[in-house]
Scaffold this motif. Structure first.
Motif, PDB file in Angstrom:
ATOM      1  N   LEU A  67      12.061   6.132 -13.350  1.00 57.46           N
ATOM      2  CA  LEU A  67      12.748   5.873 -12.348  1.00 57.46           C
ATOM      3  C   LEU A  67      11.858   5.644 -11.024  1.00 57.46           C
ATOM      4  O   LEU A  67      11.630   4.530 -10.041  1.00 57.46           O
ATOM      5  N   SER A  68      11.003   6.521 -10.816  1.00 56.43           N
ATOM      6  CA  SER A  68      10.155   6.702  -9.787  1.00 56.43           C
ATOM      7  C   SER A  68       9.101   5.751  -9.614  1.00 56.43           C
ATOM      8  O   SER A  68       8.899   4.969  -8.769  1.00 56.43           O
ATOM      9  N   VAL A  69       8.683   5.541 -10.851  1.00 53.56           N
ATOM     10  CA  VAL A  69       7.376   4.401 -11.203  1.00 53.56           C
ATOM     11  C   VAL A  69       7.938   3.048 -11.043  1.00 53.56           C
ATOM     12  O   VAL A  69       7.548   2.187 -10.389  1.00 53.56           O
ATOM     13  N   GLY A  70       9.337   2.996 -11.426  1.00 51.27           N
ATOM     14  CA  GLY A  70       9.777   1.759 -11.258  1.00 51.27           C
ATOM     15  C   GLY A  70      10.229   1.354  -9.919  1.00 51.27           C
ATOM     16  O   GLY A  70      10.031   0.203  -9.563  1.00 51.27           O
ATOM     17  N   ILE A  71      10.900   2.140  -9.287  1.00 52.73           N
ATOM     18  CA  ILE A  71      11.071   2.019  -7.859  1.00 52.73           C
ATOM     19  C   ILE A  71       9.890   1.569  -6.900  1.00 52.73           C
ATOM     20  O   ILE A  71       9.671   0.638  -6.168  1.00 52.73           O
ATOM     21  N   ALA A 110       6.809  -2.680  -4.716  1.00 54.38           N
ATOM     22  CA  ALA A 110       5.453  -3.333  -4.301  1.00 54.38           C
ATOM     23  C   ALA A 110       5.315  -4.634  -4.881  1.00 54.38           C
ATOM     24  O   ALA A 110       4.796  -5.847  -4.214  1.00 54.38           O
ATOM     25  N   ALA A 111       5.611  -5.020  -6.278  1.00 53.56           N
ATOM     26  CA  ALA A 111       5.454  -6.196  -6.871  1.00 53.56           C
ATOM     27  C   ALA A 111       6.362  -7.263  -6.415  1.00 53.56           C
ATOM     28  O   ALA A 111       6.062  -8.463  -6.012  1.00 53.56           O
ATOM     29  N   GLN A 112       7.628  -6.840  -5.884  1.00 51.79           N
ATOM     30  CA  GLN A 112       8.608  -7.522  -5.313  1.00 51.79           C
ATOM     31  C   GLN A 112       8.095  -8.131  -3.958  1.00 51.79           C
ATOM     32  O   GLN A 112       8.315  -9.302  -3.691  1.00 51.79           O
ATOM     33  N   ILE A 113       7.737  -7.230  -3.150  1.00 53.49           N
ATOM     34  CA  ILE A 113       7.196  -7.912  -1.910  1.00 53.49           C
ATOM     35  C   ILE A 113       6.006  -8.576  -2.129  1.00 53.49           C
ATOM     36  O   ILE A 113       5.889  -9.776  -1.325  1.00 53.49           O
ATOM     37  N   ALA A 114       5.013  -8.501  -2.936  1.00 52.98           N
ATOM     38  CA  ALA A 114       3.878  -9.276  -2.884  1.00 52.98           C
ATOM     39  C   ALA A 114       4.152 -10.507  -3.568  1.00 52.98           C
ATOM     40  O   ALA A 114       3.690 -11.583  -3.304  1.00 52.98           O
ATOM     41  N   LEU A 115       5.017 -10.636  -4.524  1.00 57.58           N
ATOM     42  CA  LEU A 115       5.275 -11.871  -5.426  1.00 57.58           C
ATOM     43  C   LEU A 115       6.527 -12.772  -5.240  1.00 57.58           C
ATOM     44  O   LEU A 115       6.542 -13.803  -5.504  1.00 57.58           O
ATOM     45  N   PHE A 116       7.303 -11.919  -4.501  1.00 57.28           N
ATOM     46  CA  PHE A 116       8.407 -12.887  -3.978  1.00 57.28           C
ATOM     47  C   PHE A 116       8.784 -12.697  -2.407  1.00 57.28           C
ATOM     48  O   PHE A 116       9.002 -13.622  -2.029  1.00 57.28           O
ATOM     49  N   VAL A 135       0.880  -1.353   0.022  1.00 56.15           N
ATOM     50  CA  VAL A 135       0.049   0.226   0.023  1.00 56.15           C
ATOM     51  C   VAL A 135       0.709   1.240   0.019  1.00 56.15           C
ATOM     52  O   VAL A 135       0.723   2.227  -0.933  1.00 56.15           O
ATOM     53  N   THR A 136       1.879   1.351   0.740  1.00 57.03           N
ATOM     54  CA  THR A 136       2.676   2.477   1.041  1.00 57.03           C
ATOM     55  C   THR A 136       3.415   2.617  -0.451  1.00 57.03           C
ATOM     56  O   THR A 136       3.486   3.935  -0.946  1.00 57.03           O
ATOM     57  N   ASN A 137       3.996   1.588  -0.924  1.00 60.14           N
ATOM     58  CA  ASN A 137       4.592   1.905  -2.225  1.00 60.14           C
ATOM     59  C   ASN A 137       3.799   2.446  -3.323  1.00 60.14           C
ATOM     60  O   ASN A 137       4.153   3.453  -3.989  1.00 60.14           O
ATOM     61  N   THR A 138       2.668   1.579  -3.546  1.00 59.42           N
ATOM     62  CA  THR A 138       1.692   2.048  -4.643  1.00 59.42           C
ATOM     63  C   THR A 138       1.191   3.578  -4.408  1.00 59.42           C
ATOM     64  O   THR A 138       0.813   4.245  -5.321  1.00 59.42           O
ATOM     65  N   LEU A 139       0.789   3.828  -3.059  1.00 62.02           N
ATOM     66  CA  LEU A 139       0.097   5.240  -2.995  1.00 62.02           C
ATOM     67  C   LEU A 139       0.992   6.366  -2.424  1.00 62.02           C
ATOM     68  O   LEU A 139       0.909   7.204  -3.221  1.00 62.02           O
ATOM     69  N   PHE A 140       1.814   6.109  -1.477  1.00 59.54           N
ATOM     70  CA  PHE A 140       2.664   7.101  -0.680  1.00 59.54           C
ATOM     71  C   PHE A 140       3.856   7.551  -1.761  1.00 59.54           C
ATOM     72  O   PHE A 140       3.849   8.475  -2.202  1.00 59.54           O
ATOM     73  N   VAL A 141       4.370   6.485  -2.092  1.00 56.65           N
ATOM     74  CA  VAL A 141       5.886   6.672  -2.743  1.00 56.65           C
ATOM     75  C   VAL A 141       5.542   7.207  -4.201  1.00 56.65           C
ATOM     76  O   VAL A 141       6.014   8.252  -4.618  1.00 56.65           O
ATOM     77  N   MET A 160      -7.395  -2.901   1.689  1.00 55.69           N
ATOM     78  CA  MET A 160      -6.585  -1.865   0.852  1.00 55.69           C
ATOM     79  C   MET A 160      -5.847  -1.981   0.077  1.00 55.69           C
ATOM     80  O   MET A 160      -5.511  -1.628  -0.855  1.00 55.69           O
ATOM     81  N   MET A 161      -5.144  -3.326   0.284  1.00 56.66           N
ATOM     82  CA  MET A 161      -4.291  -3.889  -1.017  1.00 56.66           C
ATOM     83  C   MET A 161      -5.109  -3.873  -2.289  1.00 56.66           C
ATOM     84  O   MET A 161      -4.515  -3.214  -3.342  1.00 56.66           O
ATOM     85  N   LEU A 162      -6.100  -4.206  -2.400  1.00 54.07           N
ATOM     86  CA  LEU A 162      -7.190  -4.425  -3.508  1.00 54.07           C
ATOM     87  C   LEU A 162      -7.335  -2.884  -4.016  1.00 54.07           C
ATOM     88  O   LEU A 162      -7.150  -2.647  -5.488  1.00 54.07           O
ATOM     89  N   ILE A 163      -7.781  -2.083  -3.308  1.00 50.28           N
ATOM     90  CA  ILE A 163      -7.956  -0.633  -3.648  1.00 50.28           C
ATOM     91  C   ILE A 163      -6.630   0.158  -4.218  1.00 50.28           C
ATOM     92  O   ILE A 163      -6.766   0.643  -5.232  1.00 50.28           O
ATOM     93  N   ALA A 164      -5.744  -0.302  -3.368  1.00 49.77           N
ATOM     94  CA  ALA A 164      -4.398   0.299  -4.008  1.00 49.77           C
ATOM     95  C   ALA A 164      -4.181  -0.155  -5.342  1.00 49.77           C
ATOM     96  O   ALA A 164      -3.520   0.493  -6.112  1.00 49.77           O
ATOM     97  N   THR A 165      -4.112  -1.312  -5.546  1.00 45.29           N
ATOM     98  CA  THR A 165      -3.815  -1.864  -6.808  1.00 45.29           C
ATOM     99  C   THR A 165      -4.709  -1.348  -8.027  1.00 45.29           C
ATOM    100  O   THR A 165      -4.227  -1.197  -8.862  1.00 45.29           O
ATOM    101  N   LEU A 166      -6.049  -1.317  -7.697  1.00 46.83           N
ATOM    102  CA  LEU A 166      -6.900  -0.925  -8.676  1.00 46.83           C
ATOM    103  C   LEU A 166      -6.823   0.668  -8.861  1.00 46.83           C
ATOM    104  O   LEU A 166      -6.922   0.991 -10.208  1.00 46.83           O
ATOM    105  N   THR A 167      -6.327   1.380  -7.914  1.00 42.44           N
ATOM    106  CA  THR A 167      -6.063   2.725  -7.973  1.00 42.44           C
ATOM    107  C   THR A 167      -5.078   3.012  -9.037  1.00 42.44           C
ATOM    108  O   THR A 167      -4.844   3.640  -9.945  1.00 42.44           O
ATOM    109  N   VAL A 168      -3.928   2.146  -8.521  1.00 41.26           N
ATOM    110  CA  VAL A 168      -2.488   2.635  -9.295  1.00 41.26           C
ATOM    111  C   VAL A 168      -2.756   2.027 -10.798  1.00 41.26           C
ATOM    112  O   VAL A 168      -2.304   2.563 -11.808  1.00 41.26           O
TER     113      VAL A 168
END
Lengths: 365, 365, 365
Positions: free
Chosen positions: B278-282, B287-293, B106-112, B321-329
């Motif tokens: 660069l920002s989007v990649g980070i 977020a993807a790495q934490i979720a899938l790895f 949530v923090t990476n997709t929304l805040f960062v 929250m994870m669902l909303i964050a992912t959909l939003t992004v």
């Protein structure tokens, strides 16, 4: 000097309904217990008053320059709905207030937009509209839906953490929504206004009224709407029972149609004239304004005017409908093009909701 | 030979915080019961250690060529978060582990991402970024969210079919996620790498360290982070109570901010320099790495290291929250363009979540 | 005259399975209690019958001109699934009927589309397909999912407002869905057909049969499928138990694979030949047809043929899976391009669902 007002009334058959304004007050005096009659009379009286209010707001906006005018339209554009909701708020009818907020969002995004797409599409093969504007309004709506979703979801998931928590959360959310709405106006009216193209709101061809007349109408009609709304709110419950309708159905569908009839007319005629930007702006703009401005203002005012603070916790079914409506409109407006079947799809979603609410046993919501 | 390390420390004020590393261990010895103090000290010590780890990983990656380097970045990019979570895993604090996983997403997709869009948008009118990369990461996240949603949804819908079922399902899901992550790397680093353009991760201008130093730093700092994490995990619960915060709030927000501070700095400075890729990649990559790895690896390791197997069943609010964050992004990055208000919208969703977690009564999650 | 039929059988190894049709009826006579055997035999018999039906439908469609042909394909394209579901309906096995409807939607959108993308992507680097067609079908599916979601959501949210409400609502929804499907055909086959490009459904290279033969096959094979389906429906429950599978798993996955095997073959070979429009048309077209035509027709027919009216209220897990499948496919087909990893993502979502259903304790759904 009052010529433009009289001329407007003579030209527009809708305004002839103004005759019902005195009739409502007479009825209230003579037969205070005839709820169904008073309900019908107040509906007939509010429709033309809302049309007058809408025209007066636009006239003031046209006189005050683009930025101030945009601000005015963005805050007073749903004045009728706000006044009706305030009457319900003062009477402590929070279910009606919330149903009318949820209903305005759902009705504007699905019914007004869908009917515009359908009516426009029956005349024009494929219609285009400004994607940036539609996406901006859809994004605002999406944010508001998340804000309205959270209190209900938490209450569901965690078996009611208590009313104090919900109330504090609602207050915080209300402030966030109003701030976002303000920043959104800054973005669309000031820093990035050229992205949004011609967001003209006033019906072309109609000359704006002189400022004095417009301001006077704005003030006077608001007072009259407030008085008629009180009759409406008092009678709505018993009238709903008499018509075999659930209060959820009335709040969701009738209040929105009554308060927004004049605006809907502009949206539909815009679509027929292939000016779909006007229709999309009215439909999504109204929905966003009610979600991000009217709803939180009602929460804040409930501390001052209501018998008790009002929360942003909605009945789960209403949250679901707002969520689906927002998601549908986000997906549908994504491409910036429309044909008649897109309108059919939106209207079908609306019909599904209307049918469900109509069939729902009255004790549920 | 240790010049580059010393030079890095001298240049970057963030690394001066390394002085808190010995202080933590001293504090732990002298005042093992001062939880709030130990918590603060360990936070201050982890931030610079994470920055060192991040720089060492990138230096090794820069030396080993694109494919191996990409692989290294993709697996060790969130080493700090992994080490902290492992400390919590060993201590059996599964709620903290899960909250930190959900919080990182949530923090990476929304805040960062939101702060990057806002900071970049305040300087540059409209910014563009590589849509293919953003959509790829968003799709990975979407898949992971579905995987994390299923166990909770089944448990909700069917009134708990039993822990054995959830555990078997979690194991299967963990394997699926790691396999998907591996195939995703094959796709983005090998077979279709040209779609993803310049996914440069290292801060330009900083020379990579020599390989020996980088590997040594990687190994040494990982051990130190592991030791400090143990102090952090032991003290977090009581510190949260002392600060009047819920454990959900701490896990969700504090752990992510602590472990990712250095990376966030890179994301923000990239956005200011109009290098939004660069920002989007980070943001989305982390977020993807934490979720899938990271999350599935933690489930698998819980069989070896934890007091009992850990499942992938999350608290319903976290799933939402994870669902909303992912959909939003997904919706927000769809167009590949951004302006400051897009950042505001993402930050507002984050604020809604943070406020809800902060206000939630402590016993709930 | 029967040459084309015999020739088709000689050429296609799939049709050699027709030998199992008499074997099923013999088995039913000789060993009526051997449920597992009868289940396997009926599966082996339905697969080639479905292929024959599919070819006969297309031959009639090819002879009758585009509009009537499109209509025929759009209503009879899933005749096998309809006949199997009718057998289950007559037997009162509503859980099996609903699981097969939900399963057809999920399997077509995730497995058939995903495998097509993967198989095509392994041969062709990036493939393109007609966005308009994919978006149209995805929009129809989205509407259907909303319609199927409402009864379950209301039942969940409001603690069962009663079966009479659900039944009335289901009837209304069924009518709305069929009307929408009809309007959708009007749109895609008549008023805006040029938007949808070459929606050729028949395998190129295979000559259509003469009309008499095609109509005869259509009628005759439908009767045989109906008879075999009865054996299938009778044996499915006990066979599922014998194989250690849940009925939900069988209905969801086995019924769809059996009824749609022939069509899947066309979808996959279309993808390998870089004719992805064909694959997308089959996968999403089948899913939309089952959701908007087969499912409501089954509800309507349950009043005539079933032991009691069937509702559209699905098990919450099934609704969630349909919702996720529809959302996934909407996001994935949005761009009109595909590569192998997109197929992997769709297949992974399918695997998550299949694994969950397989592991679920049998008493749950």
């Amino acid at each position: 000097m009052p010529n433009p007002l009289l001329r407007a009334i003579r030209r527009s058959p809708l305004l002839w309904l103004l005759v019902f304004v005195p009739v409502v007050f007479a009825g209230k005096k003579l037969a205070p217990g005839a709820h169904t009659l008073l309900f019908l009379l107040s509906v007939l009286a509010i429709v033309p008053l809302a049309a007058l209010l809408s025209h007066a707001t636009e006239s003031v906006a046209a006189k005050t320059g683009d930025s101030v005018g945009g601000l005015l339209n963005a805050t007073l554009g749903n004045l009728t709905e706000l006044v009706i909701a305030l009457a319900a708020l003062r009477a402590g009818q929070y279910t009606l207030v919330k149903a009318s907020v949820a209903g305005a969002i759902v009705t504007n995004t699905l019914f007004v937009l869908g009917a515009s797409f359908l009516l426009g599409g029956l005349k024009h093969r494929v219609q285009e509209f400004n994607r940036a504007g539609a996406r901006f309004q859809a994004a605002l709506l999406f944010l508001a839906t998340i804000a309205l979703l959270v209190p209900s979801a938490i209450a569901e998931a965690d078996r009611a953490p208590g009313a104090a928590f919900t109330q504090k959360l609602s207050l915080g959310l209300a402030v966030l929504l109003v701030v976002t709405y303000g920043l959104g106006m800054l973005f669309s009216l000031k820093t990035h206004r050229e992205l949004f193209g011609s967001a003209e709101h006033a019906e072309a061809g109609e000359a704006p009224w002189p400022l004095g007349l417009a301001l006077g109408t704005l003030a006077g009609v608001t007072v009259v709407v407030a008085l008629v709304s009180e009759v409406f709110v008092e009678s709505v419950h018993e009238a709903a029972v008499a018509f075999g309708m659930t209060p959820a159905f009335v709040g969701f569908i009738v209040v929105t149609l009554v308060g927004g009839a004049a605006e809907m007319g502009s949206a539909f005629s815009g679509a027929r004239k292939n000016r779909l930007d006007l229709s999309v702006g009215i439909a999504l703009g109204s929905a966003a304004q009610i979600a991000l401005f009217v709803a939180p203002v009602l929460v804040l005012l409930s501390y001052v005017m209501g018998p008790a603070p009002m929360s942003l916790e909605f009945w789960p079914g209403a949250v679901l409908m707002m969520l689906i409506a927002t998601l549908t409109v986000t997906l549908v407006t994504n491409g910036g093009r429309s044909a008649w079947f897109v309108g059919v799809l939106l209207l079908m979603v609306y019909l599904i909701f209307a049918m469900t609410l109509y069939l729902l046993p009255p004790q549920v919501p």
